[in-house]
Design a protein around this motif. Structure first.
Motif, PDB file in Angstrom:
ATOM      1  N   LEU A 192       0.831  -1.200   0.000  1.00 18.91           N
ATOM      2  CA  LEU A 192       0.000   0.000   0.000  1.00 18.91           C
ATOM      3  C   LEU A 192       0.868   1.255   0.000  1.00 18.91           C
ATOM      4  N   GLY A 193       2.014   1.187   0.666  1.00 19.75           N
ATOM      5  CA  GLY A 193       2.925   2.322   0.687  1.00 19.75           C
ATOM      6  C   GLY A 193       3.373   2.744  -0.702  1.00 19.75           C
ATOM      7  N   VAL A 194       3.521   1.778  -1.607  1.00 20.48           N
ATOM      8  CA  VAL A 194       3.856   2.113  -2.995  1.00 20.48           C
ATOM      9  C   VAL A 194       2.736   2.937  -3.610  1.00 20.48           C
ATOM     10  N   ASP A 195       1.494   2.553  -3.360  1.00 21.98           N
ATOM     11  CA  ASP A 195       0.349   3.290  -3.893  1.00 21.98           C
ATOM     12  C   ASP A 195       0.274   4.708  -3.340  1.00 21.98           C
ATOM     13  N   ILE A 196       0.732   4.885  -2.121  1.00 19.09           N
ATOM     14  CA  ILE A 196       0.665   6.197  -1.481  1.00 19.09           C
ATOM     15  C   ILE A 196       1.825   7.096  -1.909  1.00 19.09           C
ATOM     16  N   PHE A 197       3.032   6.561  -1.909  1.00 14.98           N
ATOM     17  CA  PHE A 197       4.219   7.403  -2.048  1.00 14.98           C
ATOM     18  C   PHE A 197       4.757   7.533  -3.472  1.00 14.98           C
ATOM     19  N   ARG A 198       4.506   6.558  -4.346  1.00 16.42           N
ATOM     20  CA  ARG A 198       5.065   6.673  -5.695  1.00 16.42           C
ATOM     21  C   ARG A 198       4.537   7.940  -6.367  1.00 16.42           C
ATOM     22  N   TYR A 199       5.402   8.620  -7.061  1.00 16.94           N
ATOM     23  CA  TYR A 199       5.091   9.898  -7.711  1.00 16.94           C
ATOM     24  C   TYR A 199       4.667  10.959  -6.696  1.00 16.94           C
ATOM     25  N   PHE A 200       5.107  10.765  -5.437  1.00 17.49           N
ATOM     26  CA  PHE A 200       4.847  11.719  -4.352  1.00 17.49           C
ATOM     27  C   PHE A 200       3.354  11.929  -4.096  1.00 17.49           C
ATOM     28  N   GLY A 201       2.540  10.961  -4.507  1.00 20.14           N
ATOM     29  CA  GLY A 201       1.100  11.077  -4.280  1.00 20.14           C
ATOM     30  C   GLY A 201       0.404  12.040  -5.216  1.00 20.14           C
ATOM     31  N   LEU A 202       1.042  12.421  -6.326  1.00 16.20           N
ATOM     32  CA  LEU A 202       0.490  13.449  -7.203  1.00 16.20           C
ATOM     33  C   LEU A 202      -0.396  12.894  -8.318  1.00 16.20           C
ATOM     34  N   GLY A 203      -0.440  11.593  -8.496  1.00 19.52           N
ATOM     35  CA  GLY A 203      -1.226  11.014  -9.578  1.00 19.52           C
ATOM     36  C   GLY A 203      -2.669  10.760  -9.195  1.00 19.52           C
ATOM     37  N   CYS A 204      -3.528  10.651 -10.201  1.00 14.25           N
ATOM     38  CA  CYS A 204      -4.936  10.364  -9.912  1.00 14.25           C
ATOM     39  C   CYS A 204      -5.111   8.941  -9.399  1.00 14.25           C
ATOM     40  N   ARG A 205      -4.109   8.080  -9.610  1.00 18.48           N
ATOM     41  CA  ARG A 205      -4.154   6.719  -9.084  1.00 18.48           C
ATOM     42  C   ARG A 205      -3.380   6.597  -7.777  1.00 18.48           C
ATOM     43  N   SER A 206      -2.873   7.709  -7.265  1.00 23.01           N
ATOM     44  CA  SER A 206      -2.226   7.705  -5.949  1.00 23.01           C
ATOM     45  C   SER A 206      -3.287   7.598  -4.866  1.00 23.01           C
ATOM     46  N   ILE A 207      -3.056   6.748  -3.879  1.00 23.00           N
ATOM     47  CA  ILE A 207      -4.026   6.596  -2.799  1.00 23.00           C
ATOM     48  C   ILE A 207      -3.956   7.830  -1.895  1.00 23.00           C
ATOM     49  N   SER A 208      -5.074   8.542  -1.817  1.00 28.52           N
ATOM     50  CA  SER A 208      -5.129   9.763  -1.017  1.00 28.52           C
ATOM     51  C   SER A 208      -6.102   9.645   0.152  1.00 28.52           C
ATOM     52  N   LYS A 209      -6.837   8.519   0.203  1.00 28.13           N
ATOM     53  CA  LYS A 209      -7.788   8.336   1.315  1.00 28.13           C
ATOM     54  C   LYS A 209      -7.932   6.858   1.636  1.00 28.13           C
ATOM     55  N   LEU A 210      -8.109   6.590   2.937  1.00 29.79           N
ATOM     56  CA  LEU A 210      -8.343   5.237   3.432  1.00 29.79           C
ATOM     57  C   LEU A 210      -9.742   5.142   4.025  1.00 29.79           C
ATOM     58  N   TYR A 211     -10.401   4.039   3.764  1.00 30.97           N
ATOM     59  CA  TYR A 211     -11.629   3.694   4.482  1.00 30.97           C
ATOM     60  C   TYR A 211     -11.288   2.525   5.393  1.00 30.97           C
ATOM     61  N   VAL A 212     -11.508   2.720   6.695  1.00 28.55           N
ATOM     62  CA  VAL A 212     -11.068   1.736   7.688  1.00 28.55           C
ATOM     63  C   VAL A 212     -12.186   1.478   8.693  1.00 28.55           C
ATOM     64  N   PRO A 213     -12.175   0.312   9.330  1.00 30.40           N
ATOM     65  CA  PRO A 213     -13.193   0.035  10.360  1.00 30.40           C
ATOM     66  C   PRO A 213     -12.889   0.787  11.651  1.00 30.40           C
ATOM     67  N   GLU A 214     -13.897   0.956  12.476  1.00 27.55           N
ATOM     68  CA  GLU A 214     -13.709   1.593  13.788  1.00 27.55           C
ATOM     69  C   GLU A 214     -12.620   0.875  14.571  1.00 27.55           C
ATOM     70  N   ALA A 257       1.027  11.169  12.859  1.00 27.88           N
ATOM     71  CA  ALA A 257       2.131  11.374  11.933  1.00 27.88           C
ATOM     72  C   ALA A 257       3.305  10.469  12.279  1.00 27.88           C
ATOM     73  N   ASN A 258       4.055  10.111  11.242  1.00 27.91           N
ATOM     74  CA  ASN A 258       5.373   9.507  11.436  1.00 27.91           C
ATOM     75  C   ASN A 258       6.385  10.460  10.803  1.00 27.91           C
ATOM     76  N   ASP A 259       7.504   9.973  10.351  1.00 25.87           N
ATOM     77  CA  ASP A 259       8.536  10.851   9.820  1.00 25.87           C
ATOM     78  C   ASP A 259       8.340  11.222   8.351  1.00 25.87           C
ATOM     79  N   CYS A 260       7.265  10.745   7.718  1.00 24.59           N
ATOM     80  CA  CYS A 260       7.085  11.071   6.305  1.00 24.59           C
ATOM     81  C   CYS A 260       5.630  11.186   5.862  1.00 24.59           C
ATOM     82  N   LEU A 261       4.680  10.932   6.760  1.00 31.22           N
ATOM     83  CA  LEU A 261       3.270  10.907   6.374  1.00 31.22           C
ATOM     84  C   LEU A 261       2.394  11.330   7.535  1.00 31.22           C
ATOM     85  N   MET A 262       1.339  12.076   7.219  1.00 30.56           N
ATOM     86  CA  MET A 262       0.336  12.453   8.209  1.00 30.56           C
ATOM     87  C   MET A 262      -1.005  11.850   7.829  1.00 30.56           C
ATOM     88  N   VAL A 263      -1.772  11.462   8.836  1.00 34.04           N
ATOM     89  CA  VAL A 263      -3.074  10.832   8.625  1.00 34.04           C
ATOM     90  C   VAL A 263      -4.124  11.690   9.313  1.00 34.04           C
TER      91      VAL A 263
END
Length: 339
Positions: A192-214, A257-263
């Motif tokens: 999943l990290g590849v989907d988020i970070f490749r191309y710095f998240g600038l593509g329309c196929r970059s994952i920009s949102k997660l749907y997660v259970p409670e 947040a971690n050292d490279c991503l905020m949620v």
């Protein structure tokens, strides 16, 4: 040129893209020089993807086999292409589809990416001078029969005004999502990290949102995403991370947040660079309702889950579209065939 001649040239182009030629080095260097987001590593990744996925002979033959009318003689049209520049050579699929359909591509390149696709077109012309009639580079579109234009929601309004009387495909902002259920393995989340970070998240196929259970385990996710912290070596990404982190802190926006991503919890599919939104769902029906509500804004869904009536890709595959994975779900080649 016949269809088979054009396909044969594309296969040769696929092999050429994998050669470390001076032309490839210069195209990549100029691309990064004029747009620091389009790094050498990302340009190489894009070219590799084209070579192994779009231009492989088996994939090309399987692709065109879906279009029996493509083999008939058609009257060549002038197709205006307004290309985006958010990730390396992002408009190549449109250029290639226009060529396969036997039309002339009237290309308005993005100011952000003017070297990679011309490098590929130059090779085709070098191999067969007849290709020169298929590709025309212009500073402004005019004298065309149809248009394929890609841009933001704002630019789409202008595109519709200017090009609305012509046969057209006008693309707006779309974003991609991942749906998680908490059972994902470390390997799946790292993918999943590849989907988020490749191309710095600038593509329309970059994952920009997660749907997660409670109750989703975000600390585990962020811990795994730390494996991508080398992305902070890129100064533009780091500057965005530092700026957006400051904005969240000053405005007291709850976030992790971690050292490279905020949620950040937010309903929007579009997130800031270096951040990703999330939304909780309660059961399958709630999830389906949320996805249906956002369907016009979704480009791609990555998930290991079985989501009825939803086309999904495996985690880690969002940034690796196939030839039939058309932007916005509009069949570009069929549109071109019917002109």
């Amino acid at each position: 040129m016949t269809l088979q001649e054009r396909l044969a040239l594309l296969v040769k182009l696929g092999a050429y893209l994998q050669e470390d030629t001076e032309e490839r080095q210069l195209a990549i260097a100029y691309t990064e020089r004029y747009n620091r987001w389009l790094t050498k590593a990302n340009s190489l990744k894009a070219l590799e993807s084209f070579a192994t996925t779009f231009l492989a002979p088996q994939q090309l033959e399987a692709w065109v086999a879906n279009y029996p009318l493509l083999k008939e003689t058609t009257t060549a049209q002038k197709v205006g292409l307004v290309l985006a520049g958010n990730i390396p050579a992002v408009g190549f699929h449109d250029v290639m589809a226009t060529f396969v359909a036997g039309h002339q591509a009237i290309i308005k390149y993005s100011d952000k990416d003017q070297h990679l696709i011309p490098y590929m077109v130059a090779y085709l012309i070098q191999e067969d001078e007849r290709c020169a009639d298929y590709f025309v580079r212009v500073p402004m579109l005019k004298n065309f029969d149809a248009v394929i234009a890609t841009g933001s929601n704002n630019s789409a309004m202008y595109f519709e005004q200017y090009f609305g009387k012509y046969p057209n495909i006008i693309r707006k902002n779309r974003n991609s999502i991942a749906v998680l259920d908490g059972s994902e393995t470390d390997e799946e989340l790292l993918a999943l990290g590849v989907d988020i970070f490749r191309y710095f998240g600038l593509g329309c196929r970059s994952i920009s949102k997660l749907y997660v259970p409670e109750g989703y385990d975000f600390p585990r996710l962020l811990g795994l995403m730390d494996n991508y912290k080398d992305i902070m070596d890129h100064n533009k990404y780091k500057n965005n991370y530092d700026y957006n982190r400051s904005i969240y802190l000053l405005n007291k926006v709850p976030h992790l947040a971690n050292d490279c991503l905020m949620v950040v919890e937010h309903e929007s599919l579009l997130s800031r660079i270096s951040s990703i939104h999330f939304e909780y769902y309660q059961g399958v029906e709630d999830l389906e309702a949320k996805l249906n509500d956002k369907e016009p804004e979704i480009q791609c869904i990555a998930s290991k889950m079985n989501l009825p009536q939803k086309n999904t890709v495996n985690l880690g595959q969002a940034q690796s579209p196939k030839l039939m994975d058309y932007a916005d779900g509009v069949d570009t080649l069929q549109f071109l065939i019917e002109l």
